[in-house]
Structures are given as C-alpha cells and as structure tokens.
Enzyme design. Structure first.
Site, PDB file in Angstrom:
ATOM      1  N   GLY A  77     -54.266  39.894 -14.156  1.00  0.00           N
ATOM      2  CA  GLY A  77     -54.140  41.150 -13.411  1.00  0.00           C
ATOM      3  C   GLY A  77     -54.148  42.362 -14.324  1.00  0.00           C
ATOM      4  NE  ARG A 141     -54.917  36.720 -10.923  1.00  0.00           N
ATOM      5  CZ  ARG A 141     -53.912  37.273 -11.616  1.00  0.00           C
ATOM      6  NH1 ARG A 141     -53.475  36.679 -12.701  1.00  0.00           N
ATOM      7  NH2 ARG A 141     -53.358  38.387 -11.218  1.00  0.00           N
ATOM      8  CG  ASP A 172     -50.503  31.205 -16.115  1.00  0.00           C
ATOM      9  OD1 ASP A 172     -49.721  30.297 -16.466  1.00  0.00           O
ATOM     10  OD2 ASP A 172     -50.462  31.714 -14.983  1.00  0.00           O
ATOM     11  CE  LYS A 198     -52.082  40.666 -18.064  1.00  0.00           C
ATOM     12  NZ  LYS A 198     -52.856  40.070 -16.986  1.00  0.00           N
ATOM     13  CB  THR A 199     -47.910  40.457 -17.153  1.00  0.00           C
ATOM     14  OG1 THR A 199     -47.684  40.455 -15.745  1.00  0.00           O
ATOM     15  CG2 THR A 199     -46.646  39.985 -17.834  1.00  0.00           C
ATOM     16  CG  ASP A 201     -46.056  40.147 -12.752  1.00  0.00           C
ATOM     17  OD1 ASP A 201     -46.376  41.178 -12.134  1.00  0.00           O
ATOM     18  OD2 ASP A 201     -46.626  39.060 -12.580  1.00  0.00           O
TER      19      ASP A 201
HETATM   20  P1  FBP Z   1     -50.709  38.898 -14.210  1.00  0.00           P
HETATM   21  O1  FBP Z   1     -49.623  37.894 -14.116  1.00  0.00           O
HETATM   22  O2  FBP Z   1     -52.025  38.318 -14.467  1.00  0.00           O
HETATM   23  O3  FBP Z   1     -50.385  40.004 -15.171  1.00  0.00           O
HETATM   24  O4  FBP Z   1     -50.841  39.606 -12.786  1.00  0.00           O
HETATM   25  C1  FBP Z   1     -49.828  40.356 -12.238  1.00  0.00           C
HETATM   26  C2  FBP Z   1     -50.003  40.581 -10.755  1.00  0.00           C
HETATM   27  O5  FBP Z   1     -50.201  41.954 -10.535  1.00  0.00           O
HETATM   28  C3  FBP Z   1     -48.818  40.055  -9.950  1.00  0.00           C
HETATM   29  O6  FBP Z   1     -47.764  40.975  -9.922  1.00  0.00           O
HETATM   30  C4  FBP Z   1     -49.451  39.816  -8.612  1.00  0.00           C
HETATM   31  O7  FBP Z   1     -48.731  38.846  -7.862  1.00  0.00           O
HETATM   32  C5  FBP Z   1     -50.806  39.301  -8.967  1.00  0.00           C
HETATM   33  O8  FBP Z   1     -51.128  39.886 -10.215  1.00  0.00           O
HETATM   34  C6  FBP Z   1     -51.860  39.655  -7.958  1.00  0.00           C
HETATM   35  O9  FBP Z   1     -53.030  39.007  -8.322  1.00  0.00           O
HETATM   36  P2  FBP Z   1     -54.492  39.479  -7.947  1.00  0.00           P
HETATM   37  O10 FBP Z   1     -54.834  40.622  -8.843  1.00  0.00           O
HETATM   38  O11 FBP Z   1     -55.323  38.297  -8.246  1.00  0.00           O
HETATM   39  O12 FBP Z   1     -54.490  39.898  -6.518  1.00  0.00           O
END
Ligand code: FBP
Length: 557
Positions: A77, A141, A172, A198-199, A201
């Site tokens: 993300g 992803r 991941d 990175k994230t 979250d």
């Molecule tokens: P990452 O774990 O890859 O950093 O993604 C974070 C995130 O924004 C989460 O908070 C959310 O649940 C998810 O990605 C949403 O995924 P997508 O972008 O595939 O809709």
C-alpha cells in the site's frame, strides 16, 4: 502580493539529514546479531547470523569508487514519503559515482518478475521530491517466495547488471526481501538485497525499527479530519460520528489519532482481544456512554473504530483461523460449488461454534471473511464496513433500552471511513527527512554488499542531525507464523502493546474524554514555521521514549 503553490515550493525543500550521512560513510560492525530462532536459522543458513552494522564517517579512508547499478521497487500500500526514499537512493548513488544508474521496477514486485524497469534520471526524480504517492513507479502486492520467481528476478537483475535491489515495503515485502537475499547467497549470486520499512499502519516496528515511514503523515491527515469532524459535531450538537480508520490489523493509527484529537470514544482492537470482548460487549459499552451523555444533554460524540477491529473479537478471530484452514484444504474445489452455495459449503466444513459465528454476521461481512484475502493471506479489512455494523447493532441495543424506559435520547449516527485519504498525502517534514535518510542508508549498505539487511534510522524523537542510520539483518525480525494454513517465516506485525506508554496514557484519560468534551483540533500538517510544530513527530513515539506528549508553549517561545 505574490503567490507560489505549496507543491512547487515543497519540491525544493531540503530534507534534514543525520550528521553521519553528510559525508562519505564506512561500515562500523557494532553488534553481533542475536542467535535467531532455530527454525529461522535452518531456513536462512546464509543470512541468519549477520551482524548489526552502523555507519561512520569514512574521512580520509574514503576510497576511489566505481559506479553502482541499483534497482528499486515499491511494494504494498502507498505511504507518504516513498518518493523521498527513491530520491535518497538516487542522490546517494550519484554522490558515490556520477555514472551510477538507478532503475525503478514498474508496479512493484510484479514488475520485477516481468523485468519491467525504467531508468530514473535526475529529471524524473526532481519531479517527485517531497511528494506523496507511489506514482513515480507504482506498486503492487505480488508475493515473491518461490524458487522460480527468484530465478526470474536474477535473470532480470543480470540483464540490467544490477549490483543491488532495494525493496521498499511493509512486513510482508521485507519478508520477501529476506527470502530473496537468502536465495541469492545460496546460489552464490552477488546481488545485494536491502529492505526499507514502509507502511502507514505503523505495525512494522520492533527493537530496531522505531516507526515505519508514512505513519507520521498519514495519522496527521486523519487527525486533521477527525478534529474537523469534532468541531462540526460540537457546533451542531446533533450527530454521533462513527469513524473507521485504516491500519489493517493493528490499531496504532487509531490510538495515535485518539491521542491527538481526544475523541469521545476510541476502540483499540488489541484491548478488545486481551479482554476477550464480544461485539455485544462493545456495543453495550458504547450504548452506556451514549445513554449517559444523553441524560446530561449531550446527544453527540465521536467514536474512532480501527479498521481491523472485527479480526480481534475473539470468536471472529477463531473463525478466521478456521476459515484459513478450510480454504487451504478445500480452496481448489470452490470453483465446483455454485456461487450462491459457497458460504453454505464453507460453513459445512466448520465446527458448530464457528458456523454459528459466521452465520451471526451480516452476509456481506461473512463473505469478506470467508473468501477475500490479499496475496499475503491477510483478510481485506478495509472492505469490511465495521462502522456500519456497529451502528446497526447499537441502534438495536438503544431501541431495547428505550423500550425498557432507560433511554429517551435521539442520537443521529453518521459513518465515515478515512483510509485512502491519508496514504498519498504530501509527506510531513518528519517523513520527508526520515524517508530520504532511509534511501541514503540503503545505498550506504548496498555499496558495502550488505545483503539481507533492512536500512533503518533510529533516535527519531531527536533532531534529524542526531538520527542514527543502521543496517539490521532481516532475519533478526523473522518469526514463524501460520499463513493460509501453512507455517511461514514472516516479520511479525507489531500490534499495540496494551502495557506500553501510549496505550496507558490513553487508558488514563479516556473516562474524562467520554464524560465531557475534551476534543482537540490539530489542524493541517504544517510544512513551514516553528520547528516544534513542523518537525515534531507523533505522540506515540514521544511517549514510547518517555517524553511528555507535548511541551509547554513557554518552553518554545
Ligand atoms: P501495507 O501494509 O502494504 O503498507 O498497506 C497498508 C494498507 O493501507 C492497510 O492499512 C489497508 O488495510 C490496506 O493497505 C488496503 O489495501 P489496498 O491498497 O490493497 O486496498
């Protein structure tokens, strides 16, 4: 009166650097790595015993260098600051040797497997300095884990003559980086693989990683929006706002947002799990707050709900584990089952208790839990409308109380989901500098052939000059977890520690927030102005480092 667009001015912002990165660096092998879990040591025989490294000024020892060719990819993300990691890599490469080359793989690990790369020249990089988003090269992803995939990666790495590959990603993606680094070493390939944390979250943190990049900016965007809602709520005094906040499993974003805005209620998933609360318990607790405030003439409030809440309700958590097993065993047969019968088919493979939990959920939520996973096996919690589920259950509970003569109020609920709004925001000064320093650190490691490392920068509650760049062996962060019914090495997601200082601060203040009006309105991210406002990071980081959540204004002016 002149006018300059903020984005134009921002393009020339110079990220602040840790002192050691101002000069050419050499490695300083400081600490021996802890002995990893024996299962990790067995899976990573070539990369499990690497030492932790820090950087020191090379001084007169700086050697004549030859150009480096590096590939970079963004994975998972979006998170504010990704472009600055790439800018940091680019600048470090060019300082190392002007003939060095940087390639960006298009659309994440998927692009790496397809060998789709573009050279990132100064013209490209300069368009993206200090901007949010991942649009410079895109992301996806795709999970990299098989030998065939690694062979494919090496094929493209050889074609482009890469010395190193930098993987910018979350737990991941950095697990993927660790697997790839191990594979390279096992086949004696010199490709050096370095990860960056990175994230948004905030769940990629541990003894070595103080925070993942993007969290700081993203939570400030959410806090601004929540603050605006709170002011609206307090002005009209007629709505209850239920705000779901992104963050996948962990509640770091919700907790930090609560610390910044002091809402009426904030639910923290990790506490729900620790106290074994059911959805019914949560709804009753919320109803108590609503009834109490209503009796005191306050038919309004703001409730923050973490995106991953549903996964932490113990019965649902058990159900998800069972579903993962059922899907691992029967997934290949699902295409034979009629679409309308899939949930019944899956339910028939569950225990009575799990089946009852599945059937107690609205059909849409049941389908999301039963069938939809991302390529890493995670439930796609951002698609589950937990805020609406809670409002529906709360409505039923309040009607029950009304019929028993316990409630006379007339709350008007409104739901919101703040997620994608924050992920591509222009990075805060903190993230702009942190990311740039991560990119510079990644090259400092790559030029020394430090493969299987994560580039990290620590001491982050202090001014950037005092930040400490290090290389941490990725295997230090690995553990074994069940994913899709199979044991896999993974970097564990760091959840909110309910014994930690940020949660304790929240716990000590929430009663007062629920009973009165303690709303705070943080306003937008500031990019220029007093450093105490513009460069400060999160309350979470401050509390984790035993600092006060904020300074007295007198200490600044
Ligand atoms: P990452 O774990 O890859 O950093 O993604 C974070 C995130 O924004 C989460 O908070 C959310 O649940 C998810 O990605 C949403 O995924 P997508 O972008 O595939 O809709």
């Amino acid at each position: 009166m002149t006018y300059i667009r903020l984005d134009k001015l921002r393009a020339i912002y110079k990220p602040q650097l840790p002192e050691v990165l101002e000069h050419p660096t050499k490695l300083d092998v400081s600490t021996n790595a802890a002995t990893p879990d024996e299962r990790i040591a067995a899976l990573f025989p070539h990369t499990a015993q690497l030492p932790v490294v820090s950087l020191a000024e090379a001084g007169a020892e700086a050697e004549a260098t030859s150009p480096l060719t590096v590939g970079v990819l963004l994975s998972g993300g979006q998170a504010p600051g990704g472009h600055n990691v790439i800018a940091g890599i680019f600048d470090a490469l060019k300082m190392h040797h002007p003939a060095s080359i940087l390639y960006g793989f298009i659309m994440g690990p998927g692009g790496l497997l397809r060998g789709e790369a573009r050279e990132l020249t100064a013209d490209v990089i300069n368009c993206y300095r200090n901007t949010g988003g991942f649009d410079m090269i895109g992301s996806d992803r795709t999970k990299l884990e098989t030998k065939e995939q690694f062979e494919q990666v090496l094929l493209h790495a050889h074609r482009l003559a890469l010395d190193a590959l930098v993987v910018i990603g979350g737990d991941d993606s950095n697990t993927n980086a660790a697997l790839l680094a191990e594979y390279c070493r096992s086949v004696n390939d010199p490709l050096c693989v370095v990860g960056c944390p990175k994230t948004i979250d905030g769940d990629l943190k541990n003894g070595w990683v103080e925070t993942s990049f993007g969290f700081d900016t993203c939570v400030k965007v959410y806090a601004e929006l929540v603050g605006n809602i709170q002011r609206d709520c307090y002005s009209s005094k007629k709505y209850w706002h239920f705000v779901k906040l992104m963050g996948r499993s962990a509640s770091h974003l919700t907790l930090e947002c609560a610390l910044m805005t002091q809402p009426t209620v904030a639910i923290i998933s990790e506490e729900v799990a620790a106290r074994g609360l059911t959805l019914g318990d949560l709804v009753r607790q919320l109803a108590d707050v609503i009834v109490d405030r209503s009796r005191r003439g306050m038919d309004f409030g703001v409730v923050l709900i973490p995106e991953g809440l549903i996964e932490f309700v113990p019965k649902v958590r058990r159900l998800i584990a069972s579903l993962n097993r059922v899907l691992a065993e029967n997934g290949h047969k699902l295409h034979l089952v009629k679409e309308s019968q899939i949930i019944n088919y899956i339910a028939s493979k569950l225990s009575d208790e799990d089946e009852e939990t599945l059937r107690s959920l609205p059909e849409e939520v049941a389908r999301q839990l039963a069938l939809e996973r991302d390529p890493h096996g995670n439930v796609q919690v951002s698609r589950i409308e937990t805020e609406s589920l809670i409002v529906t259950l709360l409505g039923q509970e309040l009607e029950k109380r009304r019929s028993q003569g316990e409630f006379e109020g007339n709350p008007s609920p409104l739901t919101h989901f703040f997620g994608y709004e924050g992920r591509c925001s222009m990075p805060s000064n903190f993230d702009a500098s942190y990311c740039y320093a991560l990119g510079r650190t990644a090259v400092a490691l790559a030029k020394e052939g430090c493969s299987g490392y994560m580039a990290t920068v620590g001491n982050l509650v202090h001014p950037p000059k005092e930040w400490i760049p290090r290389g941490i062996p990725l295997t230090e962060m690995l553990t074994i977890e069940e994913r899709n019914g199979v044991d896999k090495p993974v970097i564990a997601k760091a959840l909110v520690d309910i014994e930690g200082a940020p949660f304790r601060y929240f716990r000590d203040h929430r009663k007062e927030w629920a009973e009165g009006i303690a709303f705070r309105y943080p306003g937008p991210i500031q990019y220029f102005g007093p450093s105490a406002v513009c460069d400060a990071t999160t309350i979470t980081l401050r509390l984790e480092h035993a600092l006060e959540p904020e300074e007295d204004i007198e200490t600044i002016w």
